[in-house]
Design a protein around this motif. Structure first.
Motif, mmCIF file in Angstrom:
data_model
loop_
_atom_site.group_PDB
_atom_site.id
_atom_site.type_symbol
_atom_site.label_atom_id
_atom_site.label_comp_id
_atom_site.label_asym_id
_atom_site.label_seq_id
_atom_site.Cartn_x
_atom_site.Cartn_y
_atom_site.Cartn_z
ATOM 1 N N MET A 37 0.816 -1.216 0.000
ATOM 2 C CA MET A 37 0.000 0.000 0.000
ATOM 3 C C MET A 37 0.847 1.263 0.000
ATOM 4 O O MET A 37 0.524 2.233 -0.695
ATOM 5 C CB MET A 37 -0.946 -0.010 1.204
ATOM 6 N N ILE A 38 1.921 1.280 0.788
ATOM 7 C CA ILE A 38 2.766 2.478 0.828
ATOM 8 C C ILE A 38 3.732 2.409 -0.350
ATOM 9 O O ILE A 38 4.917 2.142 -0.194
ATOM 10 C CB ILE A 38 3.520 2.610 2.167
ATOM 11 N N GLY A 39 3.205 2.620 -1.530
ATOM 12 C CA GLY A 39 4.024 2.603 -2.725
ATOM 13 C C GLY A 39 4.583 3.973 -3.029
ATOM 14 O O GLY A 39 4.424 4.929 -2.259
ATOM 15 N N ALA A 40 5.222 4.072 -4.171
ATOM 16 C CA ALA A 40 5.839 5.336 -4.566
ATOM 17 C C ALA A 40 4.810 6.446 -4.768
ATOM 18 O O ALA A 40 5.151 7.631 -4.760
ATOM 19 C CB ALA A 40 6.650 5.130 -5.845
ATOM 20 N N GLY A 41 3.535 6.054 -4.938
ATOM 21 C CA GLY A 41 2.501 7.044 -5.172
ATOM 22 C C GLY A 41 2.393 8.080 -4.072
ATOM 23 O O GLY A 41 2.078 9.244 -4.338
ATOM 24 N N GLN A 96 10.896 -8.365 2.665
ATOM 25 C CA GLN A 96 9.798 -7.408 2.677
ATOM 26 C C GLN A 96 9.667 -6.743 4.046
ATOM 27 O O GLN A 96 9.426 -5.527 4.130
ATOM 28 C CB GLN A 96 8.486 -8.123 2.314
ATOM 29 N N ALA A 97 9.828 -7.507 5.104
ATOM 30 C CA ALA A 97 9.713 -6.947 6.451
ATOM 31 C C ALA A 97 10.806 -5.907 6.708
ATOM 32 O O ALA A 97 10.538 -4.837 7.272
ATOM 33 C CB ALA A 97 9.783 -8.069 7.488
ATOM 34 N N ALA A 98 12.028 -6.196 6.291
ATOM 35 C CA ALA A 98 13.137 -5.263 6.510
ATOM 36 C C ALA A 98 12.916 -3.969 5.725
ATOM 37 O O ALA A 98 13.087 -2.856 6.261
ATOM 38 C CB ALA A 98 14.456 -5.916 6.105
ATOM 39 N N THR A 106 9.294 -2.247 -2.117
ATOM 40 C CA THR A 106 8.323 -3.013 -1.332
ATOM 41 C C THR A 106 7.095 -3.367 -2.161
ATOM 42 O O THR A 106 6.540 -4.468 -2.041
ATOM 43 C CB THR A 106 7.878 -2.227 -0.084
ATOM 44 N N THR A 107 6.677 -2.449 -3.034
ATOM 45 C CA THR A 107 5.514 -2.716 -3.865
ATOM 46 C C THR A 107 5.819 -3.768 -4.920
ATOM 47 O O THR A 107 5.032 -4.697 -5.146
ATOM 48 C CB THR A 107 5.026 -1.427 -4.543
ATOM 49 N N ALA A 108 6.966 -3.644 -5.572
ATOM 50 C CA ALA A 108 7.328 -4.609 -6.615
ATOM 51 C C ALA A 108 7.632 -5.980 -6.022
ATOM 52 O O ALA A 108 7.308 -7.013 -6.626
ATOM 53 C CB ALA A 108 8.532 -4.098 -7.396
#
Length: 475
Positions: free
Chosen positions: A23-27, A153-155, A292-294
């Protein structure tokens, strides 16, 4: 039928990282500026309105995930197809989602490649080459084990959230309430309140897109029926709070006109009160957001293929699970190869332009399926641990569906269909598809239906038209 099971190596921490990192992507680093250009200083209200919409949609997912389907990947495909006892109904929406996700992978990779240009030390590769390296690195991470993916992903998600809090929390001390007055300026809302607010909120909703990918990890999560429903709702609230923090600080520190004109609103806002290395910190944050999104974006297409294989809608070879690592290696390879091809040929717009519309339509269909669930498939409904009453489930589902219908109408370009059809008539097929996302969506849907019909026709003597009545007994 797929025989090799996926391995359950994801914990609740990994699950939180998947949904939050998605959810917290580059957008978030640019969408505040885009929304300010539409709705002025009312941007935080747009983020706030998005929370109950996404939360209602997450509750619908949680109802399904707390029951028998919560043990298996497939997400909306499993939920919709089992509700209506039809593979075709579920396939239509998950096919469009798969196209959207693979296109988004290429876009995130391209954004990463461009972001690497911030540091001259990395200019030994161009943006396209960095994008391919980016896609390949995460492909290998996924290939060698879902636990490796989870830890990575967690890191990354932990560091990304820390950066946003580092930049956002100090900004609260520098917020000027005058920047929010008037909250609805005449130059944006003079001709009416509803249209600009819906348009701005629709743009903001892009920041929440992709949260449902968590459902694709059901086959690899420990105790998923208990874990995933809690993670769904809690993470949506947490991300909503972070978005609200960032938007209040950005609009509160800078006049909304400056935010609307900026391509890097978070950087510009943070530089006014956190001047030391702000641009570098934000650059690291944006790269982590792409990453994280990719990283989580590899989950959906490969697990969707796995689920379609279980229902014998695609050849078994496409659903192969690696004997050593327990990962869907063929599905991951297909996702990587198509994403790299889209990057290398700069054709990702043909997939990206349907992304938001495809996902919103899937949410709409999923929520309406949940409303119908107690009535059309009471046996499945009664086996959910999170068993809302039919009336409450209907209220939640219809609220989500209504919001998605509004977003879909706002997102799909119905007004430009005539121009696109003129281009199509002139033989300019590529231009026509890019000129109108409704036409492009219809083209992708046609491709998907042809693939579905073709494969079923080849196996007409083996496959039933509907799911077997006793399927849920196998769950």
């Amino acid at each position: 039928m797929t025989e090799r099971d996926l391995e359950r190596n994801l914990t609740s921490i990994h699950s939180i990282a998947v949904i939050v990192g998605t959810m917290i992507g580059a957008g978030i680093f640019v969408v505040t500026g885009e929304a300010a250009a539409i709705m002025g200083p009312a941007v935080p209200l747009g983020f706030l309105v998005g929370v109950p919409v996404v939360l209602a949609t997450a509750v619908v997912y949680s109802v399904y995930m707390s029951g028998p389907l919560g043990d298996h990947p497939g997400g909306a495909y499993m939920h919709i197809s089992r509700t209506w006892n039809s593979t075709l109904v579920g396939y239509v929406f998950i096919w469009l989602k798969t196209v959207a996700f693979i296109g988004a992978q290429a876009v995130f990779a391209t954004g990463f490649g461009n972001a690497m240009g911030y540091w001259p030390v990395f200019d030994f590769l161009g943006a396209t080459e960095w994008a391919i390296v980016f896609l390949t690195a995460f492909y290998l991470i996924h290939l060698v084990g879902v636990d490796v993916f989870g830890r990575t992903q967690a890191a990354m998600t932990g560091l990304l959230v820390a950066i946003l809090l580092l930049l956002g929390l100090p900004g609260l001390l520098h917020v000027d309430p005058g920047n929010f007055s008037p909250l609805f300026p005449a130059e944006k809302f003079g001709s009416g309140f509803v249209a600009p607010f819906i348009a701005g909120t629709s743009a903001i909703f892009f920041s929440y897109i992709g949260f449902e990918s968590l459902a694709q990890t059901a086959g690899e999560t420990e105790n998923p029926r208990e874990t995933l429903p809690k993670v769904f709702t809690g993470s949506v609230l947490g991300v909503g709070a972070i978005y609200l923090l960032v938007s209040v600080v950005v609009i509160g520190v800078l006049p909304w006109q400056d935010v609307a004109a900026s391509g890097t609103p978070l950087t510009d806002a943070a530089a006014t009160y956190f001047p030391v290395g702000t641009a570098g910190i934000v650059a690291v944050g944006s790269i982590l957001a792409y990453a994280t999104t990719a990283n989580s974006g590899y989950v959906a297409p490969s697990r969707i293929l796995y689920s379609l294989g279980r229902d014998e809608l695609i050849p078994d070879a496409l659903t192969h699970v690696n004997d050593r690592f327990g990962t869907p290696d063929v599905g991951l390879t297909i996702t990587w190869a198509i994403s790299v091809a889209l990057v290398a040929t700069s054709t990702f717009s043909y997939a990206l332009n349907v992304s938001l519309g495809a996902l919103v339509l899937m949410y709409l269909a999923h929520s309406l399926s949940a409303v119908a669930l107690p009535h059309v498939n009471p046996g499945l409904y009664e086996r959910s641990n999170l068993q809302l009453s039919p009336a409450v489930l209907a209220a939640v589902g219809l609220f989500s569906a209504a919001a998605m219908a509004v977003f879909a109408w706002q997102t799909l370009s119905f007004g430009s269909i005539a121009d696109a059809l003129d281009l199509l008539a002139a033989g300019r097929v590529g231009d026509a598809l890019l000129a109108n996302n409704v036409l492009l969506l219809a083209a992708w849907l046609l491709v998907g239906l042809l693939l579905y019909a073709g494969y079923r026709a080849r196996r007409a003597d083996e496959l039933p038209d509907r799911l077997p009545v006793g399927f849920l007994d196998e769950e």
